[in-house]
Design a protein around this motif. Structure first.
Motif, short mmCIF file in Angstrom:
data_model
loop_
_atom_site.label_atom_id
_atom_site.label_comp_id
_atom_site.label_asym_id
_atom_site.label_seq_id
_atom_site.Cartn_x
_atom_site.Cartn_y
_atom_site.Cartn_z
N LEU A 216 0.82 -1.21 0.00
CA LEU A 216 0.00 0.00 0.00
C LEU A 216 0.86 1.26 0.00
N THR A 217 0.64 2.13 -1.00
CA THR A 217 1.35 3.40 -1.09
C THR A 217 0.43 4.61 -0.98
N LYS A 218 -0.86 4.43 -1.28
CA LYS A 218 -1.79 5.56 -1.26
C LYS A 218 -3.13 5.09 -0.75
N LEU A 219 -3.71 5.85 0.20
CA LEU A 219 -5.00 5.52 0.79
C LEU A 219 -5.88 6.76 0.80
N LEU A 236 -5.73 -0.02 14.53
CA LEU A 236 -4.64 0.09 13.56
C LEU A 236 -3.28 -0.14 14.22
N ALA A 237 -3.13 0.33 15.46
CA ALA A 237 -1.86 0.20 16.16
C ALA A 237 -1.47 -1.27 16.38
N ALA A 238 -2.46 -2.16 16.37
CA ALA A 238 -2.17 -3.58 16.59
C ALA A 238 -1.72 -4.27 15.32
N LEU A 239 -1.80 -3.59 14.18
CA LEU A 239 -1.40 -4.17 12.90
C LEU A 239 0.06 -3.84 12.61
N PRO A 240 0.69 -4.59 11.71
CA PRO A 240 2.05 -4.22 11.28
C PRO A 240 2.04 -2.84 10.65
N PRO A 241 3.12 -2.07 10.78
CA PRO A 241 3.15 -0.73 10.17
C PRO A 241 3.08 -0.82 8.65
N PHE A 242 2.68 0.27 8.04
CA PHE A 242 2.59 0.35 6.59
C PHE A 242 3.78 1.19 6.11
N PRO A 243 4.92 0.55 5.85
CA PRO A 243 6.16 1.30 5.64
C PRO A 243 6.23 2.08 4.34
N ASN A 244 5.40 1.73 3.36
CA ASN A 244 5.51 2.36 2.04
C ASN A 244 4.36 3.31 1.71
N LEU A 245 3.45 3.53 2.64
CA LEU A 245 2.33 4.43 2.37
C LEU A 245 2.83 5.88 2.41
N VAL A 246 2.68 6.58 1.30
CA VAL A 246 3.21 7.94 1.18
C VAL A 246 2.11 8.99 1.07
N PHE A 268 2.24 5.28 9.75
CA PHE A 268 2.65 5.49 8.36
C PHE A 268 3.95 6.28 8.34
N PRO A 269 5.08 5.67 8.69
CA PRO A 269 6.33 6.40 8.84
C PRO A 269 6.85 7.06 7.58
N SER A 270 6.44 6.57 6.40
CA SER A 270 6.92 7.14 5.14
C SER A 270 5.94 8.15 4.54
N LEU A 271 4.92 8.52 5.28
CA LEU A 271 3.89 9.42 4.75
C LEU A 271 4.50 10.75 4.35
N ARG A 272 4.18 11.17 3.12
CA ARG A 272 4.69 12.45 2.62
C ARG A 272 3.58 13.40 2.18
N ARG A 273 2.39 12.87 1.93
CA ARG A 273 1.27 13.73 1.53
C ARG A 273 0.09 13.47 2.45
N LEU A 274 -0.40 14.55 3.08
CA LEU A 274 -1.55 14.47 3.97
C LEU A 274 -2.59 15.49 3.51
N ALA A 275 -3.82 15.01 3.25
CA ALA A 275 -4.86 15.89 2.72
C ALA A 275 -6.16 15.68 3.47
N PHE A 276 -6.78 16.78 3.88
CA PHE A 276 -8.11 16.77 4.48
C PHE A 276 -9.05 17.50 3.54
N SER A 277 -10.19 16.89 3.23
CA SER A 277 -11.15 17.50 2.33
C SER A 277 -12.48 17.72 3.04
N ALA A 278 -13.42 18.31 2.33
CA ALA A 278 -14.78 18.56 2.83
C ALA A 278 -14.80 19.53 4.00
N LEU A 279 -13.84 20.46 4.05
CA LEU A 279 -13.88 21.46 5.11
C LEU A 279 -14.98 22.49 4.87
N GLY A 280 -15.51 22.53 3.66
CA GLY A 280 -16.54 23.51 3.35
C GLY A 280 -17.77 23.37 4.21
N ARG A 281 -17.99 22.17 4.79
CA ARG A 281 -19.16 21.95 5.64
C ARG A 281 -18.90 22.38 7.09
#
Length: 397
Positions: A216-219, A236-246, A268-281
């Motif tokens: 997994l690289t993008k969610l 989620l903390a009980a699962l293995p980390p997702f090392p390649n999700l960016v 998600f230690p490799s996360l490089r893009r974080l986006a929040f949407s629907a703030l208009g509400r």
């Protein structure tokens, strides 16, 4: 009749590119003119497969297809998975409602309803033939009720898929050991005008247990109910980390933002893009109050691209940012508050090259001050609800 010798002599690769840019009806007409164009048009004509496994109503109850329609779907699947066509298929869409098939809902309610635990003959055939699509990159599911059996077959049929799209899909409880779904990019939505979206949230908490953490690289979890992200990231903390999700995209929810920063982002230690949407509400006060609940100085991934409320800028390191898109909620934000947030982080914003923001109104002074706070900016895009200054886009070199 046109012969091959009448066709303009161009390399086949050029014809393929030309056919990618014309209307589909024109493409079909061209494919009937001669053998050369018929061959050159094939990659686009057979690029996408649409498969209908059953009917559903708005409650996502499943009904078996009439025999004639089932036979048509099976014949289509066999054709697209034939040796000549299968390598051309890039996208497969599995949608229980096909607009090309007339539906008599009065009769539909009287047909045999499929049990929640049962399997469908068409799906059995679908997963049996699916491995033949060796070039398949994108798999779209809309309104599908996934049972443990279907999930198990899906994991066996595809060892890796680039893009998995889940819209209004339900997931029945699955017990360990969990089958593994290998996908690079996953989009999860609950909202669909066709279905009861509360029903479509069923089983959301199970998906993260099924996705291969190494692939997994993008969610993208957007257009969902307020509780969806909370369910998906449950335990989620009980699962293995997702090392390649960016890349991670979420709907803004003031009730879960603290959980996102405390429990989700560290996974998600490799996360490089974080986006929040629907703030208009959201209104300004709700955004600020939610941001205030996020502790400072958390050990978070090094974000390079951020989209969301400016109030969260001080909650993570900003010296790694190269792209910044700030949303200030309903009807735009106060320019002074936006500048205040940028001013508080100005020492770390020197690397920002792209900047976007929505404000109530803007002026030359606002543009100047943003330029001073972001000395490395190359593209600047401001939007406003003010009719006199509705849009400003500047590219700096």
């Amino acid at each position: 009749m046109t012969t091959d010798s009448d066709v303009i002599v161009l390399p086949n690769e050029v014809w393929v590119e030309i056919f990618h840019d014309i209307e589909f009806d024109d493409l079909l007409s061209a494919s009937l003119t001669c053998r050369s164009l018929h061959s050159a048009s094939s990659p686009r004509r057979f690029k996408r497969l649409s498969f209908v496994p059953y009917y559903v109503n708005r409650r996502l109850d499943r009904f078996s297809l009439p025999d004639a329609n089932a036979a048509d779907q099976l014949a289509k699947m066999r054709f697209f998975t034939s040796a000549a066509i299968a390598p051309l298929v890039r996208t497969c869409s599995v949608n229980p409602l096909d607009k090309l098939v007339p539906i008599d809902y009065d009769k539909l309610e009287q047909t045999q309803i499929l049990s929640s635990s049962g399997n469908h003959d068409l799906f059995e055939a679908f997963f049996e033939l699916l491995p033949r699509l060796t070039s398949l990159q994108n798999l779209h599911f809309l309104g599908i009720a996934f049972t443990p059996s279907l999930i198990s077959q899906l994991s066996k049929a595809l060892r890796n898929i680039r893009f998995l799209f889940l819209n209004a899909c339900t997931l029945a409880p699955i017990t360990a050991p969990f089958p593994t779904i290998y996908a690079e990019e996953v989009v999860y939505l609950c909202e669909s005008y066709k279905y009861d979206i509360r029903s479509s949230e069923t089983g959301a908490e199970g998906w993260m247990h099924l996705l291969a953490s190494s692939s997994l690289t993008k969610l993208d979890i957007t257009q969902t109910l307020k509780t969806t992200a909370e369910l998906i990231f449950q335990n989620l903390a009980a699962l293995p980390p997702f090392p390649n999700l960016v890349s991670l995209s979420l709907d803004w929810n003031p009730h879960t933002i603290r959980q996102i920063f405390l429990s989700v982002l560290p996974c998600f230690p490799s996360l490089r893009r974080l986006a929040f949407s629907a703030l208009g509400r959201q209104v300004k006060g709700e955004i600020a109050a939610a941001a205030a609940e996020v502790p400072h100085s958390l050990k978070l991934p090094l974000i390079q691209h951020y989209k969301g409320p400016h109030q969260l800028l001080s909650r993570f390191r900003v010296d790694t940012l190269v792209s910044l898109e700030l949303d200030t909620g309903n009807r735009g934000g106060d320019p002074d508050e936006l500048l205040f947030s940028l001013e508080a982080c100005k020492e770390g914003l020197r690397g920002v090259e792209h900047f976007e923001a929505q404000v109530l109104h803007f002026s030359e002074l606002l543009l100047l001050r943003i330029g001073l706070l972001l000395p490395g900016v190359k593209t600047l895009h401001l939007s406003s609800i003010d009719a006199n200054t509705a849009l400003l886009s500047v590219r700096l070199f």
